[in-house]
Scaffold this motif. Structure first.
Motif, PDB file in Angstrom:
ATOM      1  N   LYS A  78       7.688  -5.848 -12.696  1.00 15.86           N
ATOM      2  CA  LYS A  78       6.932  -4.632 -12.409  1.00 15.86           C
ATOM      3  C   LYS A  78       7.508  -3.452 -13.196  1.00 15.86           C
ATOM      4  O   LYS A  78       8.714  -3.214 -13.197  1.00 15.86           O
ATOM      5  CB  LYS A  78       6.937  -4.362 -10.906  1.00 15.86           C
ATOM      6  CG  LYS A  78       6.181  -5.449 -10.144  1.00 15.86           C
ATOM      7  CD  LYS A  78       6.067  -5.169  -8.677  1.00 15.86           C
ATOM      8  CE  LYS A  78       5.216  -6.247  -8.004  1.00 15.86           C
ATOM      9  NZ  LYS A  78       5.000  -5.992  -6.567  1.00 15.86           N
ATOM     10  N   GLY A  79       6.612  -2.754 -13.891  1.00 11.66           N
ATOM     11  CA  GLY A  79       7.016  -1.617 -14.706  1.00 11.66           C
ATOM     12  C   GLY A  79       7.502  -1.979 -16.099  1.00 11.66           C
ATOM     13  O   GLY A  79       7.835  -1.100 -16.890  1.00 11.66           O
ATOM     14  N   LYS A  80       7.513  -3.271 -16.427  1.00 16.15           N
ATOM     15  CA  LYS A  80       8.007  -3.708 -17.741  1.00 16.15           C
ATOM     16  C   LYS A  80       6.850  -3.948 -18.704  1.00 16.15           C
ATOM     17  O   LYS A  80       5.784  -4.429 -18.307  1.00 16.15           O
ATOM     18  CB  LYS A  80       8.837  -4.992 -17.605  1.00 16.15           C
ATOM     19  CG  LYS A  80      10.147  -4.784 -16.869  1.00 16.15           C
ATOM     20  CD  LYS A  80      11.038  -6.004 -16.982  1.00 16.15           C
ATOM     21  CE  LYS A  80      12.393  -5.753 -16.348  1.00 16.15           C
ATOM     22  NZ  LYS A  80      13.296  -6.922 -16.465  1.00 16.15           N
TER      23      LYS A  80
ATOM     24  N   GLU B   4       0.409 -10.254  -7.616  1.00 14.06           N
ATOM     25  CA  GLU B   4       1.573  -9.367  -7.719  1.00 14.06           C
ATOM     26  C   GLU B   4       1.482  -8.433  -8.925  1.00 14.06           C
ATOM     27  O   GLU B   4       1.966  -7.306  -8.889  1.00 14.06           O
ATOM     28  CB  GLU B   4       2.853 -10.202  -7.822  1.00 14.06           C
ATOM     29  CG  GLU B   4       3.256 -10.895  -6.541  1.00 14.06           C
ATOM     30  CD  GLU B   4       3.886  -9.948  -5.531  1.00 14.06           C
ATOM     31  OE1 GLU B   4       4.198  -8.795  -5.890  1.00 14.06           O
ATOM     32  OE2 GLU B   4       4.043 -10.359  -4.369  1.00 14.06           O
ATOM     33  N   LEU B   5       0.874  -8.901 -10.010  1.00 14.75           N
ATOM     34  CA  LEU B   5       0.919  -8.160 -11.272  1.00 14.75           C
ATOM     35  C   LEU B   5      -0.380  -7.443 -11.640  1.00 14.75           C
ATOM     36  O   LEU B   5      -0.402  -6.675 -12.603  1.00 14.75           O
ATOM     37  CB  LEU B   5       1.297  -9.119 -12.410  1.00 14.75           C
ATOM     38  CG  LEU B   5       2.691  -9.745 -12.317  1.00 14.75           C
ATOM     39  CD1 LEU B   5       2.869 -10.787 -13.412  1.00 14.75           C
ATOM     40  CD2 LEU B   5       3.776  -8.675 -12.406  1.00 14.75           C
TER      41      LEU B   5
ATOM     42  N   ASN C 233      -2.019  -4.940 -10.637  1.00 12.41           N
ATOM     43  CA  ASN C 233      -2.052  -3.484 -10.656  1.00 12.41           C
ATOM     44  C   ASN C 233      -0.906  -2.867 -11.453  1.00 12.41           C
ATOM     45  O   ASN C 233      -0.729  -1.643 -11.427  1.00 12.41           O
ATOM     46  CB  ASN C 233      -2.036  -2.945  -9.217  1.00 12.41           C
ATOM     47  CG  ASN C 233      -3.309  -3.292  -8.466  1.00 12.41           C
ATOM     48  OD1 ASN C 233      -4.404  -3.206  -9.003  1.00 12.41           O
ATOM     49  ND2 ASN C 233      -3.157  -3.703  -7.211  1.00 12.41           N
ATOM     50  N   GLU C 234      -0.152  -3.714 -12.147  1.00 12.97           N
ATOM     51  CA  GLU C 234       0.976  -3.236 -12.947  1.00 12.97           C
ATOM     52  C   GLU C 234       0.496  -2.929 -14.364  1.00 12.97           C
ATOM     53  O   GLU C 234       0.410  -3.825 -15.208  1.00 12.97           O
ATOM     54  CB  GLU C 234       2.087  -4.296 -12.970  1.00 12.97           C
ATOM     55  CG  GLU C 234       2.773  -4.484 -11.642  1.00 12.97           C
ATOM     56  CD  GLU C 234       3.504  -3.232 -11.190  1.00 12.97           C
ATOM     57  OE1 GLU C 234       4.199  -2.609 -12.023  1.00 12.97           O
ATOM     58  OE2 GLU C 234       3.370  -2.870 -10.002  1.00 12.97           O
ATOM     59  N   GLU C 235       0.185  -1.671 -14.643  1.00  5.70           N
ATOM     60  CA  GLU C 235      -0.409  -1.306 -15.931  1.00  5.70           C
ATOM     61  C   GLU C 235       0.467  -1.618 -17.143  1.00  5.70           C
ATOM     62  O   GLU C 235      -0.056  -1.965 -18.201  1.00  5.70           O
ATOM     63  CB  GLU C 235      -0.809   0.171 -15.916  1.00  5.70           C
ATOM     64  CG  GLU C 235      -1.980   0.452 -14.993  1.00  5.70           C
ATOM     65  CD  GLU C 235      -2.525   1.849 -15.157  1.00  5.70           C
ATOM     66  OE1 GLU C 235      -2.143   2.524 -16.138  1.00  5.70           O
ATOM     67  OE2 GLU C 235      -3.320   2.273 -14.304  1.00  5.70           O
TER      68      GLU C 235
ATOM     69  N   VAL D  31       2.161  -4.192 -17.632  1.00  2.00           N
ATOM     70  CA  VAL D  31       2.086  -5.637 -17.862  1.00  2.00           C
ATOM     71  C   VAL D  31       0.706  -6.005 -18.398  1.00  2.00           C
ATOM     72  O   VAL D  31      -0.313  -5.735 -17.751  1.00  2.00           O
ATOM     73  CB  VAL D  31       2.367  -6.425 -16.565  1.00  2.00           C
ATOM     74  CG1 VAL D  31       2.203  -7.927 -16.815  1.00  2.00           C
ATOM     75  CG2 VAL D  31       3.757  -6.117 -16.032  1.00  2.00           C
TER      76      VAL D  31
ATOM     77  N   THR E 132       7.842 -12.499 -10.613  1.00  7.58           N
ATOM     78  CA  THR E 132       6.943 -11.352 -10.789  1.00  7.58           C
ATOM     79  C   THR E 132       7.539 -10.061 -10.244  1.00  7.58           C
ATOM     80  O   THR E 132       7.254  -8.980 -10.755  1.00  7.58           O
ATOM     81  CB  THR E 132       5.595 -11.610 -10.092  1.00  7.58           C
ATOM     82  OG1 THR E 132       5.819 -11.858  -8.696  1.00  7.58           O
ATOM     83  CG2 THR E 132       4.888 -12.810 -10.699  1.00  7.58           C
ATOM     84  N   LYS E 133       8.366 -10.149  -9.216  1.00  6.90           N
ATOM     85  CA  LYS E 133       8.991  -8.954  -8.629  1.00  6.90           C
ATOM     86  C   LYS E 133       9.827  -8.196  -9.654  1.00  6.90           C
ATOM     87  O   LYS E 133       9.980  -6.984  -9.574  1.00  6.90           O
ATOM     88  CB  LYS E 133       9.886  -9.348  -7.456  1.00  6.90           C
ATOM     89  CG  LYS E 133       9.191 -10.150  -6.356  1.00  6.90           C
ATOM     90  CD  LYS E 133       8.333  -9.280  -5.486  1.00  6.90           C
ATOM     91  CE  LYS E 133       7.799 -10.070  -4.282  1.00  6.90           C
ATOM     92  NZ  LYS E 133       6.875  -9.269  -3.458  1.00  6.90           N
TER      93      LYS E 133
END
Length: 256
Positions: A114-116, A130-131, A133-135, A137, A110-111
């Protein structure tokens, strides 16, 4: 001891937490009910994957010596697991849909997401954390029964979620791997969930550190022919040759 059906089944599960197996005769005597009643209880528990039916009784669905608490396993071989995750991330392209299996190795992937712009389906609570809050994703949370040993969901509800999904990649974890016997885990219900994940994905990447090799756990997941890529930190020349012969590509730091 007189109990209703629900109480009996809970008592049976509690018994199997403290001993490896129980017999129908033993349970019928303990609960002062007929053997037919006990067999019905055991069949219902087995249908939910909570026990394993044996001749004349039942056993726990996993080997407690192999199953370890997630908070312990995630700390073991941490650097190796991080390297494996970094290599696995190289397989993912923008727009891919992926399944991240439960486990202490796969969560490190997951690290790298992020951002992908990818779609991720997972029942892993740590991966979700982990994910979430990653918009970029698109996160699909697989519902189901929480298995605390792996901190992820398993069972019929997870299966229902997976049946609605198609993935380019599955990033699979396991309790034990053997060049001869294939890939296994310590829980039968979890093994069935992993099998459906394999069916759902175009390609399967198995992520295991070298401590998992030359072992065999209770629940069979799949054979090597179902694995497209194996990523591990170290592997023997003998295992490398045996696994490669089934068509799996192996990515490793070291061959011994």
């Amino acid at each position: 001891m007189k109990t209703n059906s629900f109480e009996r089944k809970q008592e049976i599960l509690d018994l199997l937490n403290s001993k490896e197996s129980v017999s129908v005769e033993e349970l019928a005597s303990l609960f002062s009910v007929t053997k037919v009643t006990i067999r019905t209880d055991l069949d219902e528990l087995a249908s939910k994957g909570l026990i394993v039916r044996t001749h004349g009784g039942a056993s726990a669905p996993e080997n407690k010596a192999i199953a370890r608490i997630f908070t312990t396993t995630i700390k073991e071989n941490a650097e190796e697991k991080k390297w494996i995750a970094a290599e696995a991330a190289k397989l993912i392209s923008p727009g891919d849909s992926i399944i991240i299996d439960n486990g202490s190795t796969t969560v490190h992937l997951t690290k790298h997401l992020k951002g992908k712009e990818v779609t991720v389906a997972t029942g892993s609570l740590l991966a979700i954390n982990e994910l979430m809050n990653e918009e970029p994703v698109e996160l699909i949370v697989l519902g189901g029964m929480l298995r605390r040993f792996s901190m992820g969901t398993i069972g019929p509800m997870t299966r229902t979620c997976l049946e609605q999904f198609h993935a380019n990649w599955l990033f699979l974890g396991a309790t034990a791997v053997s060049a001869k016997d294939g890939i296994t885990c310590s829980n039968l219900v979890e093994a069935e969930t992993k099998k459906l994940m394999i069916e759902t994905a175009d390609k399967v990447c198995l992520m295991v550190d070298s401590s998992k090799f030359s072992q065999k756990a209770f629940g069979r997941i799949c054979s090597w022919k179902d694995i497209d890529i194996l990523i591990t930190d170290r592997i023997s020349d003998e295992d490398y040759a045996a696994i490669s012969s089934h068509g799996a590509k192996i990515i490793t730091k070291q061959r011994a």
